[in-house]
Design an enzyme around this catalytic site. Structure first.
Site, short mmCIF file in Angstrom:
data_model
loop_
_atom_site.label_atom_id
_atom_site.label_comp_id
_atom_site.label_asym_id
_atom_site.label_seq_id
_atom_site.Cartn_x
_atom_site.Cartn_y
_atom_site.Cartn_z
N HIS A 163 2.25 2.14 -3.39
CA HIS A 163 1.35 2.90 -4.26
C HIS A 163 1.54 4.40 -4.04
CE1 HIS A 163 -1.09 -0.03 -6.32
NE2 HIS A 163 -1.51 -0.61 -5.21
N GLU A 177 0.83 -1.21 0.00
CA GLU A 177 0.00 0.00 0.00
C GLU A 177 0.86 1.26 0.00
OE1 GLU A 177 -3.35 0.24 -0.46
OE2 GLU A 177 -2.99 -1.86 -0.93
ZN LIG Z 1 -2.35 -2.41 -4.94
#
Ligand SMILES: [Zn+2]
Length: 244
Positions: free
Chosen positions: A91, A88
């Site tokens: 990203h 995460e």
């Molecule tokens: Zn992802």
């Protein structure tokens, strides 16, 4: 953008008071933040556990990370938790949310351009409907998905590096996704997380392929963090000052 969104989520969603869950997310988060280091230079890290059965976790620009208790119950080890959190955060460090906004704006602009064109050409209403449908489908299938698959691959590769650099076993990323896949077939509907993170099979194979080369990074970082965590806090600060 990330900051105000995170404040909003904290107001809307119940925050967990489970000390074990909070400690766990903080423990893994601290190490990952150190591993991410300069790749997210303006991060003001914050790790929050939300009380929800949802299998979900997210990171927002600025180093704001949320993990749901449902997901915490699924991941058996800190290694697996680090795999999700690393993914995460990757990203965010790769600026995917910014790119996604730009893509959506481009799709929006294309749709608007088509409307203006059809108006000026006097296109009949049924042809207009077909054009709109095709544009809508195209934005889902043709334009948005390939980009987001690319984003997923990138986040997998970078996230794995973040987790290994934080001293967490890179082999746990594949086992995490296997659990997510099993959870989605158990419940009969995919968890929220899988709706934004498609194709677990390709992902699992790729992660299994990538893990071995990160094993030395993982072992070295694990030894470093564990020896640091065994020192009393005062010594750690002195040690940090001496390193400069
Ligand atoms: Zn992802």
């Amino acid at each position: 953008m990330g900051l105000s969104a995170f404040s909003q989520i904290k107001e809307d969603e119940p925050i967990s008071t489970n000390k074990m869950a909070i400690d766990r997310v903080h423990r893994v988060g601290r190490r990952i933040a150190a591993s991410v280091g300069r790749e997210l230079p303006h991060a003001d890290w914050e790790f929050v556990v939300f009380e929800s059965e949802e299998l979900n976790a997210f990171a927002l620009p600025g180093g704001k990370v949320g993990v749901y208790t449902g997901l915490l119950n699924l991941v058996e080890s800190d290694d697996e938790l680090a795999a999700v959190m690393g993914h995460e955060i990757a990203h965010v460090s790769s600026r995917h949310s910014g790119e996604r906004v730009t893509q959506q704006m481009m799709v929006g602009a294309a749709a608007l351009g088509a409307e203006i064109y059809m108006e000026s050409e006097g296109v009949d209403s049924s042809s207009r409907m077909i054009t709109r449908t095709l544009l809508g489908a195209g934005s889902q299938l043709g334009l948005l998905l390939p980009f987001s698959r690319l984003h997923e691959t990138e986040a997998d590769i970078i996230g794995l590096r973040f987790a290994a650099g934080a001293g967490y076993d890179p082999r746990a990323a594949a086992t995490f996704w296997q659990k997510m896949k099993a959870a989605s077939s158990d419940e009969g509907r995919p968890p929220e997380f899988l709706s934004t993170h498609p194709s677990p099979d390709n992902r699992i194979a790729r992660l299994q392929e990538l893990a071995p080369e990160l094993m030395p990074v993982y072992r070295e970082a694990k030894a470093k963090f564990e020896s640091m965590e065994m020192q009393p806090v005062a010594d750690r600060e002195i040690g940090g000052a001496h390193q400069k």
